[in-house]
Design a protein around this motif. Structure first.
Motif, PDB file in Angstrom:
ATOM      1  N   LYS A  19     -39.930  -4.193  44.991  1.00  0.00           N
ATOM      2  CA  LYS A  19     -38.546  -4.220  45.472  1.00  0.00           C
ATOM      3  C   LYS A  19     -37.676  -5.059  44.539  1.00  0.00           C
ATOM      4  CE  LYS A  19     -37.326  -6.544  49.190  1.00  0.00           C
ATOM      5  NZ  LYS A  19     -37.176  -6.941  50.603  1.00  0.00           N
ATOM      6  N   TRP A  20     -38.140  -6.245  44.164  1.00  0.00           N
ATOM      7  CA  TRP A  20     -37.339  -7.110  43.292  1.00  0.00           C
ATOM      8  C   TRP A  20     -37.229  -6.549  41.883  1.00  0.00           C
ATOM      9  CZ3 TRP A  20     -33.807 -10.108  44.919  1.00  0.00           C
ATOM     10  CH2 TRP A  20     -33.907 -10.656  46.194  1.00  0.00           C
ATOM     11  N   SER A  21     -38.292  -5.918  41.402  1.00  0.00           N
ATOM     12  CA  SER A  21     -38.226  -5.267  40.082  1.00  0.00           C
ATOM     13  C   SER A  21     -37.195  -4.143  40.100  1.00  0.00           C
ATOM     14  CB  SER A  21     -39.588  -4.699  39.699  1.00  0.00           C
ATOM     15  OG  SER A  21     -40.533  -5.726  39.569  1.00  0.00           O
ATOM     16  N   LEU A  22     -37.211  -3.355  41.157  1.00  0.00           N
ATOM     17  CA  LEU A  22     -36.246  -2.266  41.299  1.00  0.00           C
ATOM     18  C   LEU A  22     -34.819  -2.817  41.348  1.00  0.00           C
ATOM     19  CD1 LEU A  22     -35.699   0.777  41.808  1.00  0.00           C
ATOM     20  CD2 LEU A  22     -35.919   0.270  44.244  1.00  0.00           C
ATOM     21  N   HIS A  23     -34.610  -3.881  42.097  1.00  0.00           N
ATOM     22  CA  HIS A  23     -33.274  -4.485  42.184  1.00  0.00           C
ATOM     23  C   HIS A  23     -32.815  -5.038  40.838  1.00  0.00           C
ATOM     24  CE1 HIS A  23     -32.592  -3.885  46.398  1.00  0.00           C
ATOM     25  NE2 HIS A  23     -33.677  -4.547  46.742  1.00  0.00           N
ATOM     26  N   LEU A  24     -33.720  -5.621  40.064  1.00  0.00           N
ATOM     27  CA  LEU A  24     -33.347  -6.134  38.745  1.00  0.00           C
ATOM     28  C   LEU A  24     -32.942  -5.003  37.801  1.00  0.00           C
ATOM     29  CD1 LEU A  24     -35.973  -8.977  38.163  1.00  0.00           C
ATOM     30  CD2 LEU A  24     -33.506  -9.223  38.519  1.00  0.00           C
ATOM     31  N   VAL A  25     -33.694  -3.905  37.829  1.00  0.00           N
ATOM     32  CA  VAL A  25     -33.340  -2.743  37.000  1.00  0.00           C
ATOM     33  C   VAL A  25     -31.998  -2.189  37.455  1.00  0.00           C
ATOM     34  CG1 VAL A  25     -33.980  -0.359  36.438  1.00  0.00           C
ATOM     35  CG2 VAL A  25     -35.693  -2.180  36.346  1.00  0.00           C
ATOM     36  N   TRP A  26     -31.810  -2.058  38.750  1.00  0.00           N
ATOM     37  CA  TRP A  26     -30.565  -1.556  39.337  1.00  0.00           C
ATOM     38  C   TRP A  26     -29.378  -2.421  38.904  1.00  0.00           C
ATOM     39  CZ3 TRP A  26     -28.266   2.331  41.616  1.00  0.00           C
ATOM     40  CH2 TRP A  26     -27.259   2.143  42.540  1.00  0.00           C
ATOM     41  N   LEU A  27     -29.532  -3.734  39.021  1.00  0.00           N
ATOM     42  CA  LEU A  27     -28.448  -4.639  38.614  1.00  0.00           C
ATOM     43  C   LEU A  27     -28.187  -4.573  37.113  1.00  0.00           C
ATOM     44  CD1 LEU A  27     -29.183  -7.773  40.838  1.00  0.00           C
ATOM     45  CD2 LEU A  27     -27.247  -6.196  41.023  1.00  0.00           C
ATOM     46  N   GLY A  28     -29.242  -4.469  36.319  1.00  0.00           N
ATOM     47  CA  GLY A  28     -29.081  -4.344  34.875  1.00  0.00           C
ATOM     48  C   GLY A  28     -28.356  -3.069  34.503  1.00  0.00           C
ATOM     49  N   LEU A  29     -28.675  -1.988  35.187  1.00  0.00           N
ATOM     50  CA  LEU A  29     -28.028  -0.701  34.945  1.00  0.00           C
ATOM     51  C   LEU A  29     -26.543  -0.769  35.285  1.00  0.00           C
ATOM     52  CD1 LEU A  29     -28.994   2.079  33.991  1.00  0.00           C
ATOM     53  CD2 LEU A  29     -29.398   2.674  36.372  1.00  0.00           C
ATOM     54  N   ILE A  30     -26.230  -1.326  36.435  1.00  0.00           N
ATOM     55  CA  ILE A  30     -24.830  -1.446  36.858  1.00  0.00           C
ATOM     56  C   ILE A  30     -24.067  -2.395  35.931  1.00  0.00           C
ATOM     57  CG2 ILE A  30     -23.311  -2.290  38.699  1.00  0.00           C
ATOM     58  CD1 ILE A  30     -25.522  -1.351  40.663  1.00  0.00           C
ATOM     59  N   ALA A  31     -24.642  -3.560  35.656  1.00  0.00           N
ATOM     60  CA  ALA A  31     -23.958  -4.551  34.814  1.00  0.00           C
ATOM     61  C   ALA A  31     -23.714  -4.029  33.404  1.00  0.00           C
ATOM     62  CB  ALA A  31     -24.766  -5.851  34.769  1.00  0.00           C
ATOM     63  N   SER A  32     -24.713  -3.371  32.822  1.00  0.00           N
ATOM     64  CA  SER A  32     -24.537  -2.866  31.456  1.00  0.00           C
ATOM     65  C   SER A  32     -23.535  -1.713  31.420  1.00  0.00           C
ATOM     66  CB  SER A  32     -25.878  -2.442  30.854  1.00  0.00           C
ATOM     67  OG  SER A  32     -26.482  -1.415  31.624  1.00  0.00           O
ATOM     68  N   GLY A  33     -23.536  -0.867  32.452  1.00  0.00           N
ATOM     69  CA  GLY A  33     -22.575   0.230  32.517  1.00  0.00           C
ATOM     70  C   GLY A  33     -21.146  -0.265  32.685  1.00  0.00           C
ATOM     71  N   ILE A  34     -20.950  -1.210  33.574  1.00  0.00           N
ATOM     72  CA  ILE A  34     -19.605  -1.773  33.778  1.00  0.00           C
ATOM     73  C   ILE A  34     -19.153  -2.541  32.543  1.00  0.00           C
ATOM     74  CG2 ILE A  34     -18.293  -3.479  35.107  1.00  0.00           C
ATOM     75  CD1 ILE A  34     -19.846  -2.498  37.594  1.00  0.00           C
ATOM     76  N   THR A  35     -20.075  -3.253  31.912  1.00  0.00           N
ATOM     77  CA  THR A  35     -19.730  -3.977  30.682  1.00  0.00           C
ATOM     78  C   THR A  35     -19.259  -2.997  29.610  1.00  0.00           C
ATOM     79  OG1 THR A  35     -21.314  -5.732  31.168  1.00  0.00           O
ATOM     80  CG2 THR A  35     -20.620  -5.505  28.872  1.00  0.00           C
ATOM     81  N   TRP A  36     -19.973  -1.875  29.452  1.00  0.00           N
ATOM     82  CA  TRP A  36     -19.552  -0.875  28.476  1.00  0.00           C
ATOM     83  C   TRP A  36     -18.171  -0.331  28.812  1.00  0.00           C
ATOM     84  CZ3 TRP A  36     -17.979   4.165  28.684  1.00  0.00           C
ATOM     85  CH2 TRP A  36     -17.774   4.769  27.440  1.00  0.00           C
ATOM     86  N   LEU A  37     -17.935  -0.015  30.082  1.00  0.00           N
ATOM     87  CA  LEU A  37     -16.624   0.515  30.487  1.00  0.00           C
ATOM     88  C   LEU A  37     -15.496  -0.446  30.121  1.00  0.00           C
ATOM     89  CD1 LEU A  37     -17.109   2.105  34.020  1.00  0.00           C
ATOM     90  CD2 LEU A  37     -16.233   3.227  31.970  1.00  0.00           C
ATOM     91  N   VAL A  38     -15.680  -1.710  30.459  1.00  0.00           N
ATOM     92  CA  VAL A  38     -14.646  -2.716  30.177  1.00  0.00           C
ATOM     93  C   VAL A  38     -14.435  -2.852  28.673  1.00  0.00           C
ATOM     94  CG1 VAL A  38     -14.114  -5.191  30.328  1.00  0.00           C
ATOM     95  CG2 VAL A  38     -14.982  -3.972  32.340  1.00  0.00           C
ATOM     96  N   LEU A  39     -15.524  -2.971  27.927  1.00  0.00           N
ATOM     97  CA  LEU A  39     -15.398  -3.129  26.475  1.00  0.00           C
ATOM     98  C   LEU A  39     -14.796  -1.889  25.815  1.00  0.00           C
ATOM     99  CD1 LEU A  39     -18.776  -4.900  25.643  1.00  0.00           C
ATOM    100  CD2 LEU A  39     -16.494  -5.926  25.665  1.00  0.00           C
ATOM    101  N   HIS A  40     -15.189  -0.720  26.260  1.00  0.00           N
ATOM    102  CA  HIS A  40     -14.726   0.523  25.645  1.00  0.00           C
ATOM    103  C   HIS A  40     -13.245   0.790  25.911  1.00  0.00           C
ATOM    104  CE1 HIS A  40     -15.131   4.480  23.853  1.00  0.00           C
ATOM    105  NE2 HIS A  40     -14.466   4.983  24.886  1.00  0.00           N
ATOM    106  N   TYR A  41     -12.806   0.556  27.138  1.00  0.00           N
ATOM    107  CA  TYR A  41     -11.450   0.927  27.513  1.00  0.00           C
ATOM    108  C   TYR A  41     -10.435  -0.216  27.485  1.00  0.00           C
ATOM    109  CZ  TYR A  41     -13.215   5.490  28.831  1.00  0.00           C
ATOM    110  OH  TYR A  41     -13.781   6.735  28.791  1.00  0.00           O
ATOM    111  N   PHE A  42     -10.895  -1.466  27.505  1.00  0.00           N
ATOM    112  CA  PHE A  42      -9.947  -2.564  27.648  1.00  0.00           C
ATOM    113  C   PHE A  42     -10.041  -3.668  26.601  1.00  0.00           C
ATOM    114  CE2 PHE A  42     -10.766  -0.895  31.963  1.00  0.00           C
ATOM    115  CZ  PHE A  42      -9.498  -0.393  32.224  1.00  0.00           C
ATOM    116  N   VAL A  43     -11.044  -3.628  25.732  1.00  0.00           N
ATOM    117  CA  VAL A  43     -11.219  -4.721  24.771  1.00  0.00           C
ATOM    118  C   VAL A  43     -11.170  -4.178  23.345  1.00  0.00           C
ATOM    119  CG1 VAL A  43     -12.760  -6.531  23.948  1.00  0.00           C
ATOM    120  CG2 VAL A  43     -12.599  -6.079  26.397  1.00  0.00           C
ATOM    121  N   LEU A  44     -10.241  -4.661  22.592  1.00  0.00           N
ATOM    122  CA  LEU A  44     -10.169  -4.386  21.156  1.00  0.00           C
ATOM    123  C   LEU A  44     -10.190  -5.720  20.436  1.00  0.00           C
ATOM    124  CD1 LEU A  44      -7.441  -1.595  20.911  1.00  0.00           C
ATOM    125  CD2 LEU A  44      -9.910  -1.329  20.630  1.00  0.00           C
ATOM    126  N   VAL A  45     -10.858  -5.757  19.306  1.00  0.00           N
ATOM    127  CA  VAL A  45     -10.886  -6.973  18.492  1.00  0.00           C
ATOM    128  C   VAL A  45     -10.237  -6.656  17.155  1.00  0.00           C
ATOM    129  CG1 VAL A  45     -12.942  -7.917  19.615  1.00  0.00           C
ATOM    130  CG2 VAL A  45     -13.206  -6.467  17.608  1.00  0.00           C
TER     131      VAL A  45
END
Length: 149
Positions: A19-45
């Motif tokens: 259960k905890w392994s599944l939750h860690l993968v789930w959180l990693g998937l969500i966090a990495s996906g949201i991070t990509w969305l924010v960086l791709h659409y809202f962050v320019l350097v």
């Protein structure tokens, strides 16, 4: 003496480690996906030749892909240790079916993002993938809190 079972053969519940392994993968998937969305659409350097995407955007999508492979593995585990048993016990069928269909849509759209050669298909698959990816959090929570459906 019999070896202890990894899970109760009649139980739909996962063991604590799974259960905890599944939750860690789930959180990693969500966090990495949201991070990509924010960086791709809202962050320019500021780059050498003007504004460009953050170098962390590529890292976030690579992490998302790695978590996606782990999620596929866990999906197979869940099929045998959770979904089939819950279905036979008539537990949470509606929300489980919706969750399964949502995950299938994410798998297909993710596949198209990786393998489709046509840029217009990739653009549509991208939009579908991240909209469903954000919505799946709500569907998952609904499945977790529903009593019996």
């Amino acid at each position: 003496m019999d070896k202890p079972s990894l899970y109760n053969s009649n139980s739909v519940r996962l063991g604590e480690g799974r259960k905890w392994s599944l939750h860690l993968v789930w959180l990693g998937l969500i966090a990495s996906g949201i991070t990509w969305l924010v960086l791709h659409y809202f962050v320019l350097v500021q780059g050498e030749f003007g504004p460009e995407h953050s170098p962390y955007e590529a890292l976030s999508i690579k992490a998302h892909g790695a978590f996606a492979f782990l999620a596929l593995w866990f999906g197979g585990m869940m099929w045998g240790t959770h979904m089939l048993k819950a279905w036979s016990q008539k537990r949470r069928r509606w929300t489980g079916t919706i969750l399964l269909l949502v995950f299938a849509a994410l798998i297909v759209s993710g596949y198209l993002l990786y393998y489709a050669g046509d840029e217009s298909i990739r653009e549509k698959a991208s939009l579908i993938h991240w909209v469903i990816g954000l919505a799946v959090v709500l569907v998952y929570l609904l499945h977790r809190i529903s009593k019996k459906s």
